[in-house]
Design a protein around this motif. Sequence first.
Motif, PDB file in Angstrom:
ATOM      1  N   ALA A 184      15.320  -0.689  11.974  1.00 17.51           N
ATOM      2  CA  ALA A 184      15.336  -1.269  10.331  1.00 17.51           C
ATOM      3  C   ALA A 184      15.010  -0.060   9.550  1.00 17.51           C
ATOM      4  O   ALA A 184      14.205   0.660  10.031  1.00 17.51           O
ATOM      5  CB  ALA A 184      14.498  -2.353  10.041  1.00 17.51           C
ATOM      6  N   THR A 185      15.116  -0.214   8.128  1.00 19.33           N
ATOM      7  CA  THR A 185      14.409   0.853   7.325  1.00 19.33           C
ATOM      8  C   THR A 185      13.421   0.142   6.607  1.00 19.33           C
ATOM      9  O   THR A 185      13.409  -1.140   5.995  1.00 19.33           O
ATOM     10  CB  THR A 185      15.422   1.141   6.040  1.00 19.33           C
ATOM     11  N   LEU A 186      12.034   0.758   6.773  1.00 18.41           N
ATOM     12  CA  LEU A 186      10.853   0.274   6.409  1.00 18.41           C
ATOM     13  C   LEU A 186      10.347   0.823   5.337  1.00 18.41           C
ATOM     14  O   LEU A 186      10.339   2.180   5.377  1.00 18.41           O
ATOM     15  CB  LEU A 186       9.948   0.077   7.616  1.00 18.41           C
ATOM     16  N   GLU A 187       9.707   0.180   4.437  1.00 20.16           N
ATOM     17  CA  GLU A 187       9.017   1.022   3.277  1.00 20.16           C
ATOM     18  C   GLU A 187       7.455   0.422   3.105  1.00 20.16           C
ATOM     19  O   GLU A 187       7.324  -0.770   3.455  1.00 20.16           O
ATOM     20  CB  GLU A 187       9.772   0.301   1.708  1.00 20.16           C
ATOM     21  N   TYR A 188       6.707   1.264   2.515  1.00 22.07           N
ATOM     22  CA  TYR A 188       5.416   1.130   2.922  1.00 22.07           C
ATOM     23  C   TYR A 188       4.794   1.405   1.427  1.00 22.07           C
ATOM     24  O   TYR A 188       5.222   2.196   0.444  1.00 22.07           O
ATOM     25  CB  TYR A 188       4.534   1.914   3.872  1.00 22.07           C
ATOM     26  N   LYS A 189       3.651   0.919   0.955  1.00 23.47           N
ATOM     27  CA  LYS A 189       2.782   1.054  -0.279  1.00 23.47           C
ATOM     28  C   LYS A 189       1.239   0.805   0.167  1.00 23.47           C
ATOM     29  O   LYS A 189       1.107   0.014   1.026  1.00 23.47           O
ATOM     30  CB  LYS A 189       3.476   0.586  -1.487  1.00 23.47           C
ATOM     31  N   ILE A 190       0.349   1.506  -0.512  1.00 21.57           N
ATOM     32  CA  ILE A 190      -0.986   1.278  -0.659  1.00 21.57           C
ATOM     33  C   ILE A 190      -1.402   0.727  -1.779  1.00 21.57           C
ATOM     34  O   ILE A 190      -1.327   1.223  -2.961  1.00 21.57           O
ATOM     35  CB  ILE A 190      -1.826   2.484  -0.161  1.00 21.57           C
ATOM     36  N   VAL A 191      -2.097  -0.319  -1.650  1.00 25.01           N
ATOM     37  CA  VAL A 191      -2.767  -1.113  -2.783  1.00 25.01           C
ATOM     38  C   VAL A 191      -4.264  -1.015  -2.522  1.00 25.01           C
ATOM     39  O   VAL A 191      -4.955  -1.406  -1.648  1.00 25.01           O
ATOM     40  CB  VAL A 191      -2.270  -2.591  -2.797  1.00 25.01           C
TER      41      VAL A 191
END
Length: 693
Positions: A184-191
């Motif tokens: 899969a194409t996976l996206e990440y972000k930091i919060v």
Amino acid sequence: MLSKTIHIRIALFCLIGLIASLTSSAQSSIGPPRIQCIAVDSTGASATVTWAIPSDTNNTFISYEINSSTTGAGYTVGPPVAPDNVSSTVVTGINANASLIYFFGKTTTTQGDSTGDTVKSIYLSVTNSGTGVAILQWNAMHAPALAGFNGWYKIYREYPQYVWKLLDSTKALTYNDTITICSATLEYKIVTDNFVAGCQSVSNIAGGPFKNITVPNSPVMDTVSVTPGNNVEISWYPSTSSDVVGYYVYEWLNNSWQIIDTVKGINSIYFNYIGSTPNNGSEKFCVAAFDSCTNLSPLSPPQNTIFLQNFPDKCAQTDSLSWNAFIDLLGSIGKYNVYESVNGKPFTVLGSTNNTGYTQTGLNKIETLCYYIQVVDKSNPSITAASNIICYQTTLPPPPKFSYLQSATVINNYGSCTATQNQVNWYVDTGAGIETFEIYRADSAKGANASVGTVNAASGKVFYSFVDPTANPNMESYVYKVYSKDSCNFITDSTNIGQTIFLTAVGNSTGQNVINWNGYANWQQGVANYTIYRNEDCGAFTAINTFTGSLAGPYSYTDDVSAIITGQGVFGYYIKAIENPSTSPAYPFVDTSISNIALAYQDPRLYIPNAFNPNGINKIFMPVGVFENIQNYDFTIYDRWGQMIFETTNDTQGWNGTYDGHKVEEGVYIYRIQYTSSKGEYFNQRGWVMMLK
């Protein structure tokens, strides 16, 4: 004077400082906007900057200004923000997906400007390691941490598309995400959360295509155990990897691991292998786990079945069991239990051992014995595994249904009137497992037995005989018995005894021969009769009498031969015993036993006249004998003065009454006759004779 001057100077200095302080406070009564959160939008083109509102005195506020830079220099001035109670603004025209962005805030008042600290946006980079792990790295926004930040970074991942889920939290600036999604194409972000300002800082979004290539953890084998139906039960402990969806079961075949079946489900930990052949040898198995992405774990350590073999020794009456060691119990091997079933009865423990062998002794009965081995875990006795089942039919050779000594008899040389050897004849069951016959002999019915020879058995043969080379049938009677031996040299049966007939014969002076013999022993129904045979001077034998066998022995017979006056006086005898027919069991023969030949000698009998007349009828003086089988003959005549006047060694020659060619005078003359009889006795006879004219 000096002290007064110093005090004046100090007072002036303090006054000047107070005036300066009052002037500065009036000029900068409003502080800068202190940035507390930077939330980059999903495109990275803008960011919402949130700050803490500074205090406002004397109504000098004009505006706030948020400036940005990609390098920390050459800031782009943001548009003015007012009124003074506004605490956030959107900064556009940035590229937060390419790098972190530097921000600082400025407050403009009628009395001048106030500038705050530089705060960086969270810039997230995601690297595909190529090993099925996404490596996340980001920066801190400020050092020291912004007021209200508790130090925790939240990692969010988008999967499936448009669905963001909290993945984990960390206080570090890096995070490795092991991919469990197949592809899969996976996206990440930091919060991050600022609990004082009540706002969040959000990084740019970063990611890319990823694939799950992480292999599951290997399962651990439990046991492999052979069932009574010759299947193999294979069991294992489940893999500790949560994404496992099944297991492959392998068998070592043709020098490689080959899949024999697939078991679905992470908690499916048992397989019954019906295609096994555990009686042919030890079989080796292992398992591997696979996940939903078909990633395969390393093979588990193998286990092998216990292969049981036996090595019976029918002669030692033992059965030696041997098996291979069991491996890879979770604990250690406590013991091996040996189970046995006798003639189809339930299995029971025969014995226990720490070795891989066991010998059962005392197998002296024909029965069916079945065995299997059970290995027991030392630390957990409930963990066991079983071997294949083997069975053994004890193979003791069957004893003969019958063994019968037909006869013990003497072989005679009738031409020389002598006995030569004894012969034993017997009859046995052809279906018996006999290898050899051992012939034993005793010198009497109660004497000690000793082996005198062996005879090999032959397939289908029922009648056997043995000639005893050491017996002397002219000396005594012998007792024989035949023992049947199997291939292990065990005696399985024996015959009845057979006692030879020993005959003696003695001649007496009255012309009678007395013969004696022992009765034959032991026919099943005894002796029917004894027949006496006689010959003269080793001529042809003829039967002279018969006695019933029912008479009590020992047997004796007197033969009057006084009427026989010809020949050499040597009489030969033998006895022939005839068996009574058997009844139970009925043997297909009636046998005989012959004694030795016994010789009786009658002494020669001489008739000597007491007068003769050379001119009359009896012209020759000589003895006339009966049984003249004499040797060393010497006949002499003496006159009355003792002079020998005649001598001859020819028993057919007599004296004609002359001496030296002239007739002697009438009168009495002395004679002497010397000779040896046919049985070796010496005779010396003297007398007188009257010669007449």
